[in-house]
Design a protein around this motif. Structure first.
Motif, short mmCIF file in Angstrom:
data_model
loop_
_atom_site.label_atom_id
_atom_site.label_comp_id
_atom_site.label_asym_id
_atom_site.label_seq_id
_atom_site.Cartn_x
_atom_site.Cartn_y
_atom_site.Cartn_z
N ARG A 26 0.83 -1.19 0.00
CA ARG A 26 0.00 0.00 0.00
C ARG A 26 0.87 1.25 0.00
O ARG A 26 0.75 2.14 0.83
CB ARG A 26 -0.96 -0.01 1.19
N ARG A 27 1.75 1.28 -1.00
CA ARG A 27 2.63 2.42 -1.18
C ARG A 27 2.43 3.01 -2.56
O ARG A 27 2.30 2.27 -3.54
CB ARG A 27 4.10 2.02 -1.02
N LEU A 28 2.43 4.35 -2.63
CA LEU A 28 2.41 5.05 -3.91
C LEU A 28 3.80 5.58 -4.17
O LEU A 28 4.41 6.21 -3.30
CB LEU A 28 1.40 6.21 -3.88
N MET A 29 4.32 5.30 -5.39
CA MET A 29 5.65 5.76 -5.76
C MET A 29 5.57 6.59 -7.02
O MET A 29 4.78 6.33 -7.92
CB MET A 29 6.58 4.58 -5.98
N ARG A 30 6.40 7.61 -7.09
CA ARG A 30 6.53 8.44 -8.28
C ARG A 30 7.98 8.39 -8.72
O ARG A 30 8.88 8.84 -8.00
CB ARG A 30 6.12 9.89 -7.98
N ASP A 31 8.20 7.84 -9.91
CA ASP A 31 9.56 7.69 -10.46
C ASP A 31 10.47 7.00 -9.45
O ASP A 31 11.63 7.37 -9.27
CB ASP A 31 10.13 9.05 -10.84
N GLY A 32 9.93 5.99 -8.77
CA GLY A 32 10.72 5.20 -7.84
C GLY A 32 10.81 5.76 -6.44
O GLY A 32 11.30 5.08 -5.53
N GLU A 33 10.33 6.97 -6.21
CA GLU A 33 10.37 7.58 -4.89
C GLU A 33 9.00 7.45 -4.22
O GLU A 33 7.97 7.64 -4.86
CB GLU A 33 10.75 9.06 -4.99
N VAL A 34 9.01 7.13 -2.91
CA VAL A 34 7.77 6.95 -2.18
C VAL A 34 7.07 8.31 -2.00
O VAL A 34 7.70 9.30 -1.59
CB VAL A 34 8.02 6.31 -0.80
N VAL A 35 5.77 8.36 -2.31
CA VAL A 35 4.96 9.54 -2.08
C VAL A 35 4.28 9.36 -0.72
O VAL A 35 3.49 8.42 -0.54
CB VAL A 35 3.89 9.72 -3.18
#
Length: 742
Positions: free
Chosen positions: A21-30
């Motif tokens: 249950r993680r959202l990532m943007r370009d590999g980085e955790v949001v």
């Protein structure tokens, strides 16, 4: 023990891991809270379809009742994380829809997950983001949280040699004990660090629809509020626990700007302004008594110093606004700071709104306009020792209403209009000295006034809403009108007739206020403006070719011109705040009110654009040209007199002729069709009716005899045979906003 198969959704630069249950943007955790991630997953799983608000709330909070504000806060958080509105679409009054293209993939991780469960009564699910190696909460059958201890997968691969049962239980016990310690520490830390009002519950405190101002005692035990009824206002006090009420200030024909409890809660201060009189500060004991007048010439409610010995308020003078500090008994006045209309930063752009004294006593916060732009406002702080100012937040908004310091001094609560296309204020929390501002409320109603208890657990506010439709009445039989429109938000901010008998009017739909045109035969209305700021005060040219109106589409309040079919928009004026247009009889010139270095004056500008020229250099407002084109009726304040009056000027200026006191009214002044009198929609006396002021200066007379609902705008057809007016309801009630601790 089990193998875990990871499932991913990918859209744009984002990837969401359904297991962790993680959202990532370009590999980085949001960083997102668990409920926000759950909301996003539900929308993605139903992408392309509308997910109803009720269905979302039932899925996210299956075993508890929560306010819709919790859902809207989640949506707001997601939009901020994803980038505004490009992924989540709002379907008004229904729900939300995920509109981006999504790819799905699986990843069978060659790792072993060990889950050990125990029960706890500590609820912390909403308080921090879950990482793969941290603790996560799941719901047990009896609705008690259950802790899942997920050890890092790489460290839990099977070994050839298995530990003994006793050792395994020992390590399990140690792990569980450590986990519980971490949980308690995390909860305690979050309780200290969390910002106020992250999760709230709204409770309607009054239901009469007539409460217009409110305050709450520092201890939260009492709520004071102003009731406005039949043109009179009085102050009531209610005990929050018992609900017992007491009227502490009798109703009278006056406007009460606001209420403020003293720091000890023993007294209530309020500003009362009778029609055409200066505002005055009164003090009354909280449990009732005779009000005492303390200070005259006051233009805002007061704020108190932390020690309760001093108060501060705003005072307007021609072309200027000042913050004034005085002793609690009204003596010892001193001006802290003064700004002028021509300054790039100006105090009190929205009128009767109070400053707010910081808890440490060093700063008085106040909403200001900046960069010489009317619709560009922020919060400034002025140091109490020398009046020097500094911007307290990097946020800019089209309009800021009331501001209040949070009791711990770490932020400011404010009512804010978020965009130029919106008319509703919402309540925001602005961290100080830095941090991202966030909404506390997020709905379609309007929030006015604001107060907070000393423990920062309860907010008090006024929730208001205006509705109206347009009605028609033959001039020969005014007391038998018929309804013309049915959308509930028509004509609230102006209407105007075309020479051929059509009506141009304002209407609010989907959060925008635009101009529409319709005929009197039940034809389909046509929209004239769209997606271009907040549009109001329409005035049709005498030849019917153009509509001139007020719009803030470029960030400032200027007058614009469009063709009668809505095409060829042209900006006519470029001042600080240009309003209330009216045409000369030939239709070649527009006369309007503008803010200048000398205050509020009348200017004129050609209908095809060009330089605006000063017409009347006196303190004037709301001009209206007479049917014969020879006279301008307007509001006028002869300085230094306290009263505003209705004055008549020749079309080319000159000296005024007075015909009566300026009335308390809705909308604008209008000439009677034959030019014999000035008409207005009464606000304090005779609410819901149109009155006329004879030109000979005699007493006003009531023209219509309808119901007590307000008339927000009105006007006669060019041939004088029809009267169109916008009438409806104005409801406002006290609402308590309490923080929900988890």
């Amino acid at each position: 023990m089990s193998k875990e198969i990871k499932h991913f959704y990918e859209f744009g630069p984002f990837r969401i891991d359904t297991v962790n249950r993680r959202l990532m943007r370009d590999g980085e955790v949001v960083p997102l809270k668990a409920k926000a991630v759950d909301t996003l997953l539900l929308l993605i799983q139903h992408r392309g379809d509308i997910v109803e608000k009720d269905d979302l709330m039932k899925a996210l909070w299956p075993d508890s009742f929560v306010e819709e504000a919790n859902l809207t806060q989640n949506i707001y958080t997601l939009r901020k994380a994803l980038g505004e509105n490009q992924y989540i679409e709002t379907v008004p009054r229904r729900g939300y829809r995920f509109v981006a293209e999504v790819k799905e993939s699986d990843d069978a991780a060659d790792l072993i997950v060990i889950k050990e469960r125990t029960r706890t009564r500590l609820s912390y699910e909403e308080e921090f983001e879950q990482e793969p190696q941290e603790l996560s909460a799941v719901r047990a059958p009896d609705d008690q949280p259950v802790i899942d201890v997920g050890a890092p997968r790489a460290a839990l691969q099977l070994s050839e040699a298995r530990p003994s049962t006793g050792r395994r239980w020992l390590w399990t016990a140690i792990a569980l004990g450590g986990a519980l310690v971490l949980i308690v520490a995390a909860i305690l830390w979050m309780g200290r660090a969390r910002a106020p009002f992250e999760s709230v519950k709204l409770t309607k405190f009054t239901t009469t629809g007539k409460a217009v101002k409110v305050a709450i005692s520092p201890d939260g035990k009492y709520v004071a509020y102003v009731i406005s009824d039949s043109g009179q206002q009085g102050v009531w006090l209610r005990q929050t626990v018992t609900g017992k009420e007491l009227q502490i200030v009798p109703a009278q024909k006056t406007d009460i700007y606001g209420l403020t409890f003293t720091r000890d809660g023993n007294y209530i201060f309020y500003v009362s302004q009778e029609q055409n009189r200066l505002g005055m500060i009164f003090q009354v004991p909280s449990l009732g008594g005779t009000p005492d007048k303390l200070v005259e010439d006051v233009d805002s409610p007061v704020t108190f110093s932390p020690d309760g010995r001093q108060m501060a308020f705003i005072r307007f003078s021609p072309g200027a606004a000042s913050i004034v500090i005085a002793n609690i008994d009204g003596t010892g006045e001193r001006t802290l700071v003064t700004t002028h209309r021509t300054d790039s930063m100006r105090i009190g752009p929205n009128g009767v709104l109070p400053p707010s004294w910081s808890p440490d006593g060093n700063i008085i916060a106040c909403p200001v306009s900046i960069n010489s732009v009317q619709w560009d406002q922020t919060v400034y702080g002025f140091r109490t020792k020398d009046g020097t100012g500094q911007q307290l937040t990097m946020g800019h908004w089209p309009a800021i209403g009331r501001v209040e310091w949070a009791p711990d001094g770490r932020g400011i609560l404010a009512t804010v209009i978020e965009s130029e296309t919106s008319a509703e204020q919402q309540i925001w929390y602005v961290p100080y000295p830095k941090g991202d501002a966030r909404r506390i409320t997020n709905d379609l109603t309007d929030y006015r006034d604001l107060g907070v208890t000393a423990d920062a657990r309860t907010l008090i506010t006024i929730q208001s809403e205006k509705k109206a439709n347009i009605w028609l009445a033959p001039a020969s039989n005014l007391d038998h009108p018929t309804q013309l429109t049915v959308t509930s938000y028509d004509g609230l901010n102006g209407l105007s007739w075309t020479p051929d008998g059509r009506l141009v009017y304002t209407s609010q739909i989907a959060g925008e206020q635009n101009l529409w045109i319709t005929d009197l035969n039940g034809g389909v209305p046509k929209q004239l403006t769209a997606h271009a700021g907040f549009n109001e005060q329409p005035t049709v040219s005498p030849d019917g070719r153009y509509v001139v109106f007020l719009s803030n589409r470029n960030g400032q309040e200027h007058l614009w011109r469009i063709d009668i079919d809505g095409k060829h928009a042209l900006e006519l004026t470029h001042g600080l705040s240009d309003k209330t247009p009216t045409f000369t009889l030939d239709g070649r010139t527009v006369i309007f009110r503008a803010l200048t270095s000398n205050g509020s004056n009348l200017l004129r500008v050609p209908i095809d654009g060009g330089e605006s020229v000063l017409l009347i250099d006196k303190s004037t407002f709301d001009p209206n040209v007479s049917p014969d084109g020879k006279t301008i009726a307007c509001g006028y304040r002869p300085e230094p007199a306290a009263k505003n009056q209705i004055a008549l000027f020749a079309i080319d200026g000159g000296q005024p002729r007075f015909v009566g006191d300026w009335p308390a009214q809705y909308g604008r002044l209008r000439w009677m069709p034959d030019g014999s009198a000035i008409a207005y929609a009464g606000r304090q006396a005779g609410v819901g009716n149109i009155w006329i002021q004879p030109l000979d200066g005699s007493a006003p007379k009531q023209l219509t005899h309808w119901n007590p609902n307000p008339v927000f705008s009105f006007g006669w057809s060019h041939d004088g045979k029809w009267l169109a007016y916008a009438s409806g309801t104005l409801t406002s009630d006290v609402v308590l906003i309490t923080e929900v601790r988890r």
